[in-house]
Design a protein around this motif. Structure first.
Motif, PDB file in Angstrom:
ATOM      1  N   ALA A  76      29.159  48.430  49.588  1.00  0.00           N
ATOM      2  CA  ALA A  76      27.813  48.174  49.065  1.00  0.00           C
ATOM      3  C   ALA A  76      27.519  49.012  47.831  1.00  0.00           C
ATOM      4  O   ALA A  76      28.083  50.093  47.631  1.00  0.00           O
ATOM      5  CB  ALA A  76      26.776  48.477  50.138  1.00  0.00           C
ATOM      6  N   GLY A  78      23.834  50.093  45.510  1.00  0.00           N
ATOM      7  CA  GLY A  78      22.385  49.973  45.552  1.00  0.00           C
ATOM      8  C   GLY A  78      21.687  51.007  44.693  1.00  0.00           C
ATOM      9  O   GLY A  78      22.324  51.900  44.113  1.00  0.00           O
ATOM     10  N   ASN A 242      21.029  35.913  48.390  1.00  0.00           N
ATOM     11  CA  ASN A 242      22.461  35.885  48.069  1.00  0.00           C
ATOM     12  C   ASN A 242      23.310  35.732  49.332  1.00  0.00           C
ATOM     13  O   ASN A 242      24.207  36.517  49.619  1.00  0.00           O
ATOM     14  CB  ASN A 242      22.868  37.146  47.299  1.00  0.00           C
ATOM     15  CG  ASN A 242      24.111  36.914  46.455  1.00  0.00           C
ATOM     16  OD1 ASN A 242      24.471  35.775  46.145  1.00  0.00           O
ATOM     17  ND2 ASN A 242      24.786  37.991  46.081  1.00  0.00           N
ATOM     18  N   THR A 253      23.691  38.991  51.575  1.00  0.00           N
ATOM     19  CA  THR A 253      24.333  40.162  50.990  1.00  0.00           C
ATOM     20  C   THR A 253      23.430  40.934  50.039  1.00  0.00           C
ATOM     21  O   THR A 253      23.809  41.997  49.555  1.00  0.00           O
ATOM     22  CB  THR A 253      25.600  39.750  50.223  1.00  0.00           C
ATOM     23  OG1 THR A 253      25.238  38.915  49.121  1.00  0.00           O
ATOM     24  CG2 THR A 253      26.570  39.001  51.130  1.00  0.00           C
ATOM     25  N   ASN A 254      22.245  40.426  49.755  1.00  0.00           N
ATOM     26  CA  ASN A 254      21.309  41.138  48.893  1.00  0.00           C
ATOM     27  C   ASN A 254      19.972  41.277  49.605  1.00  0.00           C
ATOM     28  O   ASN A 254      19.509  40.338  50.249  1.00  0.00           O
ATOM     29  CB  ASN A 254      21.110  40.395  47.562  1.00  0.00           C
ATOM     30  CG  ASN A 254      20.060  41.053  46.698  1.00  0.00           C
ATOM     31  OD1 ASN A 254      18.927  40.608  46.639  1.00  0.00           O
ATOM     32  ND2 ASN A 254      20.423  42.136  46.023  1.00  0.00           N
ATOM     33  N   TRP A 255      19.373  42.449  49.484  1.00  0.00           N
ATOM     34  CA  TRP A 255      18.051  42.622  50.065  1.00  0.00           C
ATOM     35  C   TRP A 255      17.278  43.642  49.246  1.00  0.00           C
ATOM     36  O   TRP A 255      17.840  44.552  48.635  1.00  0.00           O
ATOM     37  CB  TRP A 255      18.137  43.051  51.530  1.00  0.00           C
ATOM     38  CG  TRP A 255      18.863  44.334  51.731  1.00  0.00           C
ATOM     39  CD1 TRP A 255      18.350  45.561  51.903  1.00  0.00           C
ATOM     40  CD2 TRP A 255      20.274  44.486  51.756  1.00  0.00           C
ATOM     41  NE1 TRP A 255      19.335  46.489  52.034  1.00  0.00           N
ATOM     42  CE2 TRP A 255      20.541  45.856  51.950  1.00  0.00           C
ATOM     43  CE3 TRP A 255      21.359  43.601  51.642  1.00  0.00           C
ATOM     44  CZ2 TRP A 255      21.833  46.363  52.020  1.00  0.00           C
ATOM     45  CZ3 TRP A 255      22.644  44.107  51.707  1.00  0.00           C
ATOM     46  CH2 TRP A 255      22.865  45.472  51.899  1.00  0.00           C
ATOM     47  N   SER A 266      16.927  48.477  46.443  1.00  0.00           N
ATOM     48  CA  SER A 266      17.648  47.201  46.418  1.00  0.00           C
ATOM     49  C   SER A 266      19.110  47.484  46.696  1.00  0.00           C
ATOM     50  O   SER A 266      19.675  48.458  46.174  1.00  0.00           O
ATOM     51  CB  SER A 266      17.492  46.514  45.064  1.00  0.00           C
ATOM     52  OG  SER A 266      18.213  45.300  45.030  1.00  0.00           O
ATOM     53  N   THR A 267      19.732  46.668  47.524  1.00  0.00           N
ATOM     54  CA  THR A 267      21.123  46.872  47.916  1.00  0.00           C
ATOM     55  C   THR A 267      21.880  45.555  47.866  1.00  0.00           C
ATOM     56  O   THR A 267      21.340  44.510  48.224  1.00  0.00           O
ATOM     57  CB  THR A 267      21.206  47.462  49.342  1.00  0.00           C
ATOM     58  OG1 THR A 267      20.396  48.644  49.411  1.00  0.00           O
ATOM     59  CG2 THR A 267      22.626  47.795  49.725  1.00  0.00           C
ATOM     60  N   GLN A 268      23.137  45.636  47.425  1.00  0.00           N
ATOM     61  CA  GLN A 268      24.000  44.463  47.377  1.00  0.00           C
ATOM     62  C   GLN A 268      25.315  44.783  48.087  1.00  0.00           C
ATOM     63  O   GLN A 268      25.997  45.755  47.755  1.00  0.00           O
ATOM     64  CB  GLN A 268      24.303  44.060  45.933  1.00  0.00           C
ATOM     65  CG  GLN A 268      25.308  42.929  45.793  1.00  0.00           C
ATOM     66  CD  GLN A 268      24.800  41.620  46.376  1.00  0.00           C
ATOM     67  OE1 GLN A 268      23.664  41.241  46.127  1.00  0.00           O
ATOM     68  NE2 GLN A 268      25.638  40.931  47.135  1.00  0.00           N
ATOM     69  N   LEU A 270      28.967  44.040  48.368  1.00  0.00           N
ATOM     70  CA  LEU A 270      29.976  43.431  47.505  1.00  0.00           C
ATOM     71  C   LEU A 270      31.103  42.800  48.302  1.00  0.00           C
ATOM     72  O   LEU A 270      31.774  41.880  47.835  1.00  0.00           O
ATOM     73  CB  LEU A 270      30.545  44.492  46.549  1.00  0.00           C
ATOM     74  CG  LEU A 270      29.501  45.213  45.681  1.00  0.00           C
ATOM     75  CD1 LEU A 270      30.175  46.311  44.869  1.00  0.00           C
ATOM     76  CD2 LEU A 270      28.780  44.229  44.780  1.00  0.00           C
TER      77      LEU A 270
END
Length: 523
Positions: A76, A78, A242, A253-255, A266-268, A270
């Motif tokens: 991740a 973020g 996402n 996968t995104n929030w 915000s976190t993604q 990967l």
């Protein structure tokens, strides 16, 4: 403040994992009220809450497939807005993080390996690595010196991850006897069905998309044990996007996380892996540190007189992670800082009355807007004390005083006749008291110190520098810009300083600090 940097790294390592797992598991399953009909539930207009959640389960990949998930590994990236720091308010400066999170759902364990990039660091010291391990009985941070206990916030977040994560949220909520519909709400211009239940005494609301039935957001109201502790009942909402198909499971996968309606992080993800081979050694922990973590009081920690320093007759400094000072004036007592929590500040007030029996406490000085610095201000307001605050900080502190604390009521929440705070606004030089211990308050107004004021004792040539002075392990200044701005204010106001102390630093010769500033300018 050097210790704050480390603590922030630990908090953010834990927070990335929490966000990832919350994002992946936000659909709700089964409830006792199987025949309950929705009054208005977009996408589920003629279904019970259980039937609506079953549709969401199928949209994510199905109950059976989710039950087969024994572990998840996530990569991740973020960012987090540093709302708790005493620099400036919105728009906030930002920290960044990368993490690898391993969640052992079968054995209720979590491993987070994170790298934090911290913007308030000294040159070439912005990156730090942390490793958090949590199990059923507690958790630790791994360091080069061995395991150290993790915080109460770490434990709470890990338990939330493990119970509300992608493979376990459905099994957890299946046993909830109170699953029900609540009034629909509009997210991103679309009406959503809202299903709600209670988990570990925490109300949870899940927003289900009427078209694809996937959860678009989850909301809880709880008392957090990170820096949001000081806001009492905090409404957390996490938005999801996402979506990716991972081994037959639809995974957001995104929030983006809000707390009390303010965007915070915000976190993604990967990369997402499910049911990877796990090595037992990665979850090893020192038993003593695990036990200590489980006994953590969080931010609601008591005051104790571990180290008291007489800075001058009638001026006593009580050292701790956040320092507090008791000042005896001819007509009463002034408390310099009400930090950490209401319980801690109550202990400071009691110590003041013990040292000076029969002498009233006239005022509290709160010199910064950083949340741990203001943690005891509600206690001061509950005791009807005057509180000196910077003019720029009043909007934030007004909100903090009116914030509901119904889940864990504090002294102000319990007050039967709550009054308006007795703010004393510091907008320019202001004098307090008389005699040898009289004080002068000066707003700093620097680029990095605009939310702080300093306190000067002219008879003693003694300066309190708020949250600006801290030393690194090698004796250099942490973030020299802060003390540079203090030195500018001292020069501007023509102050004669022999000794300086601060929220995180005991007394030091002023000339030594000036030498450190000069050294930093040429390094």
């Amino acid at each position: 403040m050097a210790t704050q940097k480390i603590a922030a790294a630990l908090r953010r390592a834990e927070s990335i994992g929490m966000h990832l797992l919350m994002a992946s598991g936000l659909c709700v399953a089964a409830a006792a009220h199987a025949n309950e009909k929705s009054p208005i539930a977009p996408g589920c207009a003629h279904e019970s809450p259980q039937q609506c959640v079953t549709a969401a389960l199928e949209a994510m990949g199905g109950r059976e497939r989710l039950q087969q998930v024994t572990n998840v590994r996530l990569q991740a990236v973020g960012h987090t807005l540093l709302m708790e720091q005493s620099y400036r308010q919105a728009p906030f400066i930002t920290s960044y993080e990368r993490a690898r999170i391993t969640i052992d759902l079968a054995n209720q364990r979590l491993l987070t390996e994170a790298k934090l990039t911290w913007p308030e660091s000294d040159a070439n010291q912005s990156d730090s690595d942390t490793t958090l391990v949590v199990g059923p009985d507690g958790g630790v941070y791994r360091t080069k010196f061995g395991d150290s206990p993790c915080s109460l916030s770490d434990l709470d977040a890990a338990r939330e991850m493990l119970a509300l994560g992608p493979a376990r949220i459905l099994l957890t909520t299946a046993d909830a006897p109170d699953l029900h519909f609540e009034a629909p709400e509009i997210l991103r211009s679309t009406p959503h069905a809202v299903v709600a239940f209670t988990w570990r005494h925490v109300p949870v609301r899940v927003f289900l998309n009427p078209f694809n039935h996937l959860p678009d957001a989850v909301e809880t109201t709880q008392v957090f044990h990170d820096f949001w502790y000081f806001w009492g009942d905090v409404r957390q909402r996490i938005y999801f996007d996402n979506w990716k198909l991972v081994q037959g499971i639809s995974f957001p996968t995104n929030w983006v996380e809000e707390r009390n309606g303010v965007l915070w992080s915000s976190t993604q993800a990967l990369n997402v892996e499910i049911n990877v081979d796990l090595d037992e050694k990665i979850f090893a922990m020192t038993a003593g540190a695990v036990k200590q973590s489980a006994a953590s009081p969080g931010w609601n920690r008591p005051f104790s007189v571990k180290q008291a320093t007489a800075l001058a007759p009638g001026i006593d400094l009580f050292a701790g992670s956040w320092n507090a000072t008791i000042v005896k004036e001819p007509d009463g007592i002034v408390i310099l800082e009400a930090p950490i929590s209401g319980l801690y500040s109550l202990g400071v007030f009691k110590e003041a009355r013990k040292r000076h029996p029969g002498v009233p406490i006239n005022a509290v000085l709160s010199t910064s807007d950083s949340w741990p610095h203001t943690g005891g201000v509600r206690q001061a307001v509950a005791q009807d004390l005057s509180v000196y605050i910077l003019d720029l900080n009043r909007p934030l502190l007004d909100k903090m005083m009116s914030a509901p604390h119904t889940i864990q009521p504090d002294a102000l929440q319990k007050s039967s006749n709550r009054k308006e705070p007795h703010w004393k606004i510091v907008a320019k030089k202001q004098e307090i008291g008389s005699g040898a211990n009289r004080m002068e308050l000066y707003p700093l107004r620097g680029a990095s110190t605009e939310r702080q004021y300093i306190v000067y004792f002219p008879e003693h040539h003694l300066l309190y520098a708020s949250d600006t002075l801290a030393l690194n392990d090698d004796g250099t200044l942490y973030d020299p810009e802060l003390m540079y701005e203090v030195a500018q204010a001292v020069k501007r106001e023509n102050l004669i300083v022999d000794t300086v102390f601060a929220m995180h630093q005991g007394p030091m010769p002023w000339q030594q600090v000036i030498a450190l500033i000069e050294k930093s300018l040429h390094s």
